[in-house]
Each structure stands twice: as structure tokens, then as C-alpha cells.
Design an enzyme around this catalytic site. Sequence first.
Site, PDB file in Angstrom:
ATOM      1  N   ASP A 185       7.877  -6.696   2.133  1.00 46.78           N
ATOM      2  CA  ASP A 185       7.107  -5.787   3.012  1.00 46.78           C
ATOM      3  C   ASP A 185       6.897  -6.784   4.292  1.00 46.78           C
ATOM      4  O   ASP A 185       6.709  -7.791   4.393  1.00 46.78           O
ATOM      5  CB  ASP A 185       6.073  -5.223   1.986  1.00 46.78           C
ATOM      6  CG  ASP A 185       5.076  -4.613   3.032  1.00 46.78           C
ATOM      7  OD1 ASP A 185       5.267  -3.503   3.674  1.00 46.78           O
ATOM      8  OD2 ASP A 185       3.811  -4.840   3.136  1.00 46.78           O
ATOM      9  N   ASP A 238       3.749  -5.532   6.626  1.00 45.94           N
ATOM     10  CA  ASP A 238       2.401  -5.280   7.329  1.00 45.94           C
ATOM     11  C   ASP A 238       1.510  -5.819   6.261  1.00 45.94           C
ATOM     12  O   ASP A 238       1.426  -5.455   4.956  1.00 45.94           O
ATOM     13  CB  ASP A 238       1.855  -3.717   7.474  1.00 45.94           C
ATOM     14  CG  ASP A 238       2.965  -3.017   8.653  1.00 45.94           C
ATOM     15  OD1 ASP A 238       3.443  -3.576   9.224  1.00 45.94           O
ATOM     16  OD2 ASP A 238       2.810  -1.896   8.554  1.00 45.94           O
TER      17      ASP A 238
END
Length: 337
Positions: free
Chosen positions: A88, A90
Amino acid sequence: MAALRRLHQAWRSPNERTALAGEAAADAAEAGLRASADLLVREGSAAGAPARRRAERPPRAERPGRPKAPAEDHTPTPDDVQAAAFFDCDNTILRGAAIFYLGVGLYRRRFFSRRDVARFVWQQAWFRLHGSEDPSHIADAQDRALGLVAGKRTAELEQICEEIFEEVIAEKVWPGTRALVQMHLDAGQRVWLVTAAPQEIARIIARRLGMTGALATVAETVDGEYTGRLVGGLLHGEAKAAAVQALARRERLDLARCAAFSDSANDIPMLSLVGHPYVVNPDGALRRHARAEGWRVRDFRTGRKAARIGVPAAVGLGVAAGATAYTLAVRRRRRTA
């Protein structure tokens, strides 16, 4: 004809849109991988180097230095062609959200009006107050954000994304997560960024970190211009899992031998797909889930926790709210000083 396509998209079920977003992300990721391999072959042939071997090897990180990976991590099996790692973006790789930084850059380049910013601020305030994402806010933010880039050239946005990486994003990478990325690259594995951010900024982040490529939200384009629509929808939650599964089928990966890393409970579907799930800088819900499942936890934050950026403020190509509010506040203080 465009109206018919839009109507057809609206008729799709949530599951169909999720699957379409995942397949679109996998298509774009593989296209990017082929383009990178072709470029390496051309460069290698021109230099008389063994281009084929270079094209097959995952790229190394551009930034100097080799942070040491945390102890007690899963050690990737060297040269396992059926294993990969999915990260991922963020609050996992970056401090904050890539789309937020993109939004700052777009606002400074006058892609946004103050009225657009006010609407994003309200939607972000709703998210923070209620702790959940209002579907109507997500849809509205997505439509308005996409409308801001409709008709603009893809090459223009790609150039802006390059500039924004240099201006802001390069300094926001967590060294600990970057070390985990490098650990998998050093093992000869393919390493993919998986994010709801637009593919234009996602590809640049992945390339600058030496990653193989990116699975990201795909905006529809015609003749090099944005139409103002997404292909399927945001690559968020279940759509991320769909993209990972689609890519795994195409790349003949064994997900039981793969690893995934995320900070958010929204990514539990993706983390649950792989044999080696990690949670990095987790939110409270994911930390509790990880504790119950026995998943490894890595927290690289010190002092204050990383900023949380909600999906309503991160859809499409928007999110200048926080930075703009700060800028306007500074201006007001200067006028009253």
C-alpha cells in the site's frame, strides 16, 4: 455514445465495478511493465549490454543508501518467480497520502478553485467526525475531482506528477518501509505498489523506489485526454484485492508465497489474500485485526501518528483541502500582522 457508456457504467453492480477496477489496474500495470522492459532492451542494445537480462531483473531504488530491514521479518526466498510483494502507499510507504500531495501541486497550478476546496474540506470534516465514509460524499467528490481534469492532456498531468515527486513526495518515504521494499527487490522478487491514487502518480512513486510497477486507479482516456470518468472505480478496499488477484493470474504468482503490507483496515481483503501479511503504521482497527490473526506489525512512526487521509478527500485527482486551508490561514495572518 459517451452518454451511453456512462449509463452502462452506472448500471454495473458494485461487484462488477470492483472487478472492472481491478482488471483495469492489472492491465495498466502490465502495460507499464512491458513499456519499461522495451525501454531497457532499446537502451541495452544501443550500449551493447546484455539487455535481456537487464529487462528481466527488477529495477533497484534510485535513492542512495540501504536502510536495514527490521528484525524478525519474513525472509523472501531468493529468485522465487512465483512470489511477489504488494505495498500500500498512503501511511505505509509515505508519510501521509500521495493524492494529498498531488492535490497540493494541482492547486498551486490552479487546477482547483476555492469553492472546490471548500467542498473537499467539508467532506474531510465529515469523515473525521463520523469515522466512516459517506457514499454520497465519495461519489460527489469523485465526480467533481474527475471533472477538474476532463479534457486535459495525460502528458501534462504526468509531467506535473514528476515535478510533485521532486518537490514534496521524495522526502515523505518511510525509511523502514523502503528497507522492506529493498529486501524483496534484493531477493529478485517483483514488488508492486497498490494504491487508490491515480496511476500517473503511482507509477512515478514505484519507479523512483525501484519497484516493478503499480496497481492504481485508472482514469479513462481518449486520444491522450481524460474523459472525466474512471475505469470501474477507485482502487480501494475490495478493488485492491481484485487487482492483486488479476495480476497474480497473469504473472502466475502463488499468493500463498507472496507478502503484502498496509496500514489500513480497508486493506484487510488484500492482506488476507497472501501468505505473509504485514501491517505497517496501522490504524486502530487493523491493529486489532492483526493481533487477532497473529499478523506481524511494524510501526515506523515516532511522536505523533501519521496523518489519516479519508477516501472522500482522496478520490480522483482532488484533495488540496488541508494544504489550501493552511495556505489561506497563513495569508490571513500576514494581512493582519
